[in-house]
Design a protein around this motif. Structure first.
Motif, mmCIF file in Angstrom:
data_model
loop_
_atom_site.group_PDB
_atom_site.id
_atom_site.type_symbol
_atom_site.label_atom_id
_atom_site.label_comp_id
_atom_site.label_asym_id
_atom_site.label_seq_id
_atom_site.Cartn_x
_atom_site.Cartn_y
_atom_site.Cartn_z
ATOM 1 N N ALA A 1 0.817 -1.214 0.000
ATOM 2 C CA ALA A 1 0.000 0.000 0.000
ATOM 3 C C ALA A 1 0.850 1.263 0.000
ATOM 4 N N LEU A 2 2.066 1.152 0.521
ATOM 5 C CA LEU A 2 2.930 2.322 0.659
ATOM 6 C C LEU A 2 3.880 2.513 -0.519
ATOM 7 N N LEU A 3 3.900 1.581 -1.459
ATOM 8 C CA LEU A 3 4.923 1.602 -2.508
ATOM 9 C C LEU A 3 4.925 2.906 -3.302
ATOM 10 N N ASN A 4 3.751 3.377 -3.689
ATOM 11 C CA ASN A 4 3.667 4.572 -4.534
ATOM 12 C C ASN A 4 3.645 5.865 -3.724
ATOM 13 N N GLU A 5 3.959 5.757 -2.434
ATOM 14 C CA GLU A 5 4.017 6.922 -1.543
ATOM 15 C C GLU A 5 2.708 7.717 -1.543
ATOM 16 N N PRO A 6 1.589 7.043 -1.300
ATOM 17 C CA PRO A 6 0.296 7.743 -1.298
ATOM 18 C C PRO A 6 0.154 8.620 -0.057
ATOM 19 N N ASP A 7 -0.724 9.620 -0.155
ATOM 20 C CA ASP A 7 -1.030 10.470 0.995
ATOM 21 C C ASP A 7 -2.021 9.801 1.944
ATOM 22 N N ILE A 8 -2.849 8.918 1.391
ATOM 23 C CA ILE A 8 -3.999 8.381 2.114
ATOM 24 C C ILE A 8 -3.964 6.865 2.068
ATOM 25 N N ILE A 9 -4.149 6.226 3.238
ATOM 26 C CA ILE A 9 -4.258 4.771 3.326
ATOM 27 C C ILE A 9 -5.685 4.414 3.710
ATOM 28 N N LEU A 10 -6.323 3.567 2.904
ATOM 29 C CA LEU A 10 -7.672 3.076 3.177
ATOM 30 C C LEU A 10 -7.587 1.604 3.534
ATOM 31 N N ALA A 11 -8.240 1.234 4.626
ATOM 32 C CA ALA A 11 -8.170 -0.156 5.095
ATOM 33 C C ALA A 11 -9.566 -0.662 5.421
ATOM 34 N N ASP A 12 -9.903 -1.841 4.904
ATOM 35 C CA ASP A 12 -11.212 -2.446 5.125
ATOM 36 C C ASP A 12 -11.037 -3.681 6.001
ATOM 37 N N GLU A 13 -11.417 -3.565 7.277
ATOM 38 C CA GLU A 13 -11.283 -4.647 8.259
ATOM 39 C C GLU A 13 -9.873 -5.263 8.227
ATOM 40 N N PRO A 14 -8.825 -4.478 8.400
ATOM 41 C CA PRO A 14 -7.460 -5.004 8.226
ATOM 42 C C PRO A 14 -7.040 -6.024 9.271
ATOM 43 N N THR A 15 -7.772 -6.083 10.396
ATOM 44 C CA THR A 15 -7.448 -7.079 11.431
ATOM 45 C C THR A 15 -8.492 -8.185 11.491
ATOM 46 N N GLY A 16 -9.411 -8.207 10.520
ATOM 47 C CA GLY A 16 -10.550 -9.121 10.577
ATOM 48 C C GLY A 16 -10.190 -10.591 10.566
ATOM 49 N N GLN A 17 -9.042 -10.962 9.983
ATOM 50 C CA GLN A 17 -8.644 -12.371 9.930
ATOM 51 C C GLN A 17 -7.468 -12.681 10.851
ATOM 52 N N LEU A 18 -7.197 -11.768 11.789
ATOM 53 C CA LEU A 18 -6.016 -11.922 12.632
ATOM 54 C C LEU A 18 -6.416 -12.146 14.086
ATOM 55 N N ASP A 19 -5.569 -12.866 14.823
ATOM 56 C CA ASP A 19 -5.818 -13.028 16.254
ATOM 57 C C ASP A 19 -5.514 -11.721 16.973
ATOM 58 N N SER A 20 -5.891 -11.640 18.244
ATOM 59 C CA SER A 20 -5.816 -10.365 18.954
ATOM 60 C C SER A 20 -4.387 -9.854 19.095
ATOM 61 N N ALA A 21 -3.445 -10.751 19.362
ATOM 62 C CA ALA A 21 -2.054 -10.315 19.521
ATOM 63 C C ALA A 21 -1.499 -9.774 18.209
ATOM 64 N N THR A 22 -1.800 -10.454 17.109
ATOM 65 C CA THR A 22 -1.330 -10.000 15.808
ATOM 66 C C THR A 22 -2.018 -8.697 15.416
ATOM 67 N N SER A 23 -3.289 -8.557 15.777
ATOM 68 C CA SER A 23 -4.014 -7.314 15.490
ATOM 69 C C SER A 23 -3.344 -6.123 16.160
ATOM 70 N N VAL A 24 -2.881 -6.319 17.391
ATOM 71 C CA VAL A 24 -2.188 -5.238 18.099
ATOM 72 C C VAL A 24 -0.930 -4.833 17.336
ATOM 73 N N GLU A 25 -0.192 -5.813 16.843
ATOM 74 C CA GLU A 25 1.036 -5.513 16.097
ATOM 75 C C GLU A 25 0.733 -4.768 14.794
ATOM 76 N N ILE A 26 -0.331 -5.174 14.114
ATOM 77 C CA ILE A 26 -0.699 -4.499 12.868
ATOM 78 C C ILE A 26 -1.126 -3.059 13.150
ATOM 79 N N MET A 27 -1.862 -2.845 14.235
ATOM 80 C CA MET A 27 -2.271 -1.482 14.572
ATOM 81 C C MET A 27 -1.068 -0.620 14.941
ATOM 82 N N LYS A 28 -0.054 -1.203 15.525
ATOM 83 C CA LYS A 28 1.174 -0.456 15.797
ATOM 84 C C LYS A 28 1.793 0.026 14.484
ATOM 85 N N LEU A 29 1.726 -0.823 13.462
ATOM 86 C CA LEU A 29 2.238 -0.418 12.153
ATOM 87 C C LEU A 29 1.423 0.732 11.573
ATOM 88 N N PHE A 30 0.103 0.680 11.742
ATOM 89 C CA PHE A 30 -0.723 1.781 11.260
ATOM 90 C C PHE A 30 -0.339 3.086 11.955
#
Length: 240
Positions: A167-196
């Motif tokens: 998502a970041l390759l083209n250096e966009p100004d805006i990131i849109l995410a649709d349920e980005p943690t929907g298939q992840l367990d709670s611990a992994t979801s926390v890590e992904i949100m840290k990246l956001f």
């Protein structure tokens, strides 16, 4: 307007159940969005919430130039989008927007590096430059030692990290995410949100559709949709 990333004025969306995609006496249409007016300043972190059928994913698709509204005015980075043809919308989408989805949408036969490089193939940039940037992004999301792995060899969290790098390759100004943690367990979801949050701290505007209250609490602003309308719009201040 210069500091506004996304501007929506009286946006409606109606779906018609016929080949012509037009209303008829027997099929007047299903109105999914009913006059959404919303401004998102540059650099804001927003969560969109709502029950199934509330219109949140439809709204995200319109913001992402993946669908057109039935009526209303949508300005992306100050540019009115309704007069743009499909190619012009595609160009603007590739320039301004990065996408992260619940299902990752990685090409199964391509490596992590190849998947991240994909959005840049039509940018005109040299392939070597794209691969170097993709490699840096994968390192940034902690996958420096997984660049040659195909998705089947990656965990769900690792696949979502690849999707974020892509998502970041083209250096966009805006990131849109649709349920980005929907298939992840709670611990992994926390890590992904840290990246956001890391991405947000670089000045990106982020809009996340989520049903998860924990994810919504990470945002600066929570917008709740109900029956195609904004039912609640609350700024929480800087999340962290």
């Amino acid at each position: 307007m210069a500091d506004t990333a996304i501007s929506l004025e009286a946006i409606t969306k109606t779906f018609f159940q016929n080949a012509e995609n037009k209303p008829t006496a027997d099929a007047p249409g299903i109105e999914v969005l009913k006059g959404i007016t919303l401004e998102v300043p540059r650099g804001e972190f927003i969560a969109l919430q709502g029950t199934s059928g509330s219109g949140k994913s439809t709204l995200l698709h319109i913001i992402g130039l993946l669908d057109r509204p039935t009526s209303g005015i949508y300005r992306l980075r100050g540019r009115e989008t309704s007069a743009l043809d499909d190619d012009q919308q595609s160009d603007l989408r590739n320039l301004a927007l990065g996408f992260v989805f619940q299902s990752f949408y990685l090409i199964p036969y391509a490596t992590a590096l190849e998947n991240v490089t994909l959005p840049g193939l039509y940018s005109g940039k040299p392939h070597r430059e794209l691969r170097e940037r993709a490699a840096r992004l994968l390192a940034d999301v902690g996958l420096e030692d997984r660049m040659d792995f195909k998705p089947s060899r990656l965990s769900g969290g690792q696949q979502q990290r690849v999707a974020m790098a892509r998502a970041l390759l083209n250096e966009p100004d805006i990131i849109l995410a649709d349920e980005p943690t929907g298939q992840l367990d709670s611990a992994t979801s926390v890590e992904i949100m840290k990246l956001f949050h890391t991405v947000h701290q670089t000045g990106k505007t982020i809009v996340i559709v989520t049903h998860d209250e924990d994810v919504a609490r990470e945002a600066d602003r929570v917008i709740k949709l109900h029956d195609g309308r904004i039912a609640e719009d609350v700024r929480r201040g800087a999340a962290g």
